[in-house]
Design an enzyme around this catalytic site. Structure first.
Site, short mmCIF file in Angstrom:
data_model
loop_
_atom_site.label_atom_id
_atom_site.label_comp_id
_atom_site.label_asym_id
_atom_site.label_seq_id
_atom_site.Cartn_x
_atom_site.Cartn_y
_atom_site.Cartn_z
N HIS A 219 2.02 12.96 1.66
CA HIS A 219 1.82 13.32 3.07
C HIS A 219 2.22 12.09 3.89
CE1 HIS A 219 0.34 15.38 6.52
NE2 HIS A 219 -0.96 15.42 6.28
N HIS A 258 10.36 19.16 1.94
CA HIS A 258 9.27 19.58 2.82
C HIS A 258 8.70 20.90 2.35
CE1 HIS A 258 6.98 20.26 6.49
NE2 HIS A 258 7.10 18.97 6.67
N ASP A 309 9.57 11.25 7.76
CA ASP A 309 9.16 9.95 7.24
C ASP A 309 10.32 9.06 6.81
OD1 ASP A 309 6.37 10.15 7.50
OD2 ASP A 309 6.35 11.60 5.86
#
Ligand code: COA
Length: 372
Positions: A219, A258, A309
């Site tokens: 995460h 994802h 990210d």
């Protein structure tokens, strides 16, 4: 009773929300109906936080009042400073924020006079203070003043970190990143916050649960891990060879893939552009070139795309932010989304308590310890 099993709750609609949606096609994102690309390019983080926590876009006066309000709430009470000083220097900053959130819940508990919305604003305002007070105390032996004249959270964060007014390009990049990180539907940390809220617990408990959930590399922790990966290579050729061998060993490449998006993360091109602009102003352009090569290899070999990210990692690095502070920045931004979900969950609450498909031993006789 027949129970459908959905490992990891993949594809399960677990409740209603009016806060955010990834489009039905799974490759676009809206906060309360506003498209992420417009918010990231034309709004500022405070405007988006207001939209999430207070449910409407502010007008000029409300935004200016909101900025003032957040600016006034940056101070830390002395017991908080003392506790931050006593935490180990080698703590992970995510553990520091998780602890500090919990401590503030003891010092300024939620009550009828101190509502969830007020607390959300207070946490937004003082998370950077908590983090950077601890950081400077343990890294440089300094007790910093946690108030600054900066009117934006991004500027304030960079000012406290570097001890001087921020570079405008870096401030804008960080502001955009905070907007991109602010909210993302029923992701793991938000769902953790909603579960905690569903027991009628206080907002600090819900946000503490969320911070703990965000910490893992599947995460929020992926941005720090992605930077570790990118910085491992000296140039794009070495990166290509390294990624190919990691894939051959079936390793996960952090910052790719994802659960929800299938064709691409709509936030990624936006943060990538910021990374590129900062790279051009930096003497570490090779890190951007390495990132692009990793992206190309992942697309070619696995049809996997970078998530938010991946290019956030170099964006933050180019802003002179230490790697271990990357995921805490995610916390700071996402506090606005978590708070919105906590408030929404309370408005129509039902205890979240799913079932498990039992696959343990069949019922058997218990033998007291003396007979075993
Ligand atoms: N690197 C290498 N392979 C990956 C991958 C990655 N980052 N992400 C997914 N895959 C592969 C899986 O190994 C799996 O392959 P398989 O079918 O041969 O076993 C396939 O793609 C499907 O992945 P899966 O783990 O089932 O998808 P998921 O929806 O459960 O996981 C993530 C989503 C985000 C947890 C996963 O993509 C991941 O671990 N990414 C890296 C961590 C990360 O960047 N997290 C931040 C998310 S915003």
């Amino acid at each position: 009773m027949t129970i459908a099993s959905h490992e990891g709750l993949a594809g399960v609609i677990a409740g209603h929300s009016a806060i955010c949606t990834v489009e039905a096609a799974g490759n676009d994102l809206f906060y309360r109906g506003y498209p992420i690309a417009a918010l990231a390019s034309q709004a500022e983080f405070e405007e988006v936080a207001y939209l999430l926590i207070h449910e409407v876009l502010p007008d000029r006066t409300s935004l200016s009042d909101y900025r003032d309000k957040l600016q006034q709430r940056r101070g830390l009470p002395p017991p908080m400073q003392e506790i931050l000083e006593r935490l180990p220097a080698e703590s992970h900053p995510m553990d520091v924020l998780r602890t500090a959130c919990s401590v503030l819940g003891c010092l300024e508990p939620e009550s009828e006079d101190h509502s969830a919305r007020e607390i959300a604003d207070r946490l937004l305002a003082c998370f950077p203070s908590m983090l950077l007070y601890w950081y400077h105390y343990h890294t440089h032996g300094q007790r910093i003043e946690t108030r600054s004249g900066e009117t934006t959270l991004a500027g304030h964060f960079l000012h406290l970190l570097h001890g001087k007014p921020p570079d405008p390009l870096q401030r804008q990049a960080l502001d955009a990143a905070l907007i991109l990180y602010a909210e993302h539907e029923f992701n793991a940390s938000t769902y953790a916050a909603r579960i905690t809220t569903s027991t009628l617990a206080d907002i600090y408990s819900a946000i503490t649960s969320a911070i703990g959930t965000l910490r893992g590399p599947l995460h929020g922790g992926a941005n720090e891990a992605a930077m570790g990966l990118i910085a491992r290579y000296t140039d794009a050729e070495a990166a290509e060879a390294g990624i190919l061998s990691a894939l051959a060993e079936k390793q996960l490449i952090m910052g790719f893939g994802h659960r929800v998006y299938r064709h691409g993360d709509p936030r990624s091109p936006i943060i990538k552009e910021w990374s590129q602009r900062l790279a051009e102003a930096s003497d570490e352009r090779h890190l951007y070139a390495i990132s692009e090569r990793i992206e190309a290899v992942m697309q070619r070999e696995k049809r996997l795309f970078p998530n938010l990210d991946f290019y956030s990692a170099t964006t933050f690095h180019y802003c002179g932010i230490p790697w271990q502070l990357f995921t805490p920045l995610f916390v700071i931004a996402r506090t606005s989304g978590w708070a919105a979900h906590i408030i929404e969950q309370r408005a129509d609450n039902k205890l979240i308590r799913p079932l498990a498909h039992y696959d343990g031993p069949a019922p058997r006789r218990y033998l007291p310890i003396e007979s075993r």
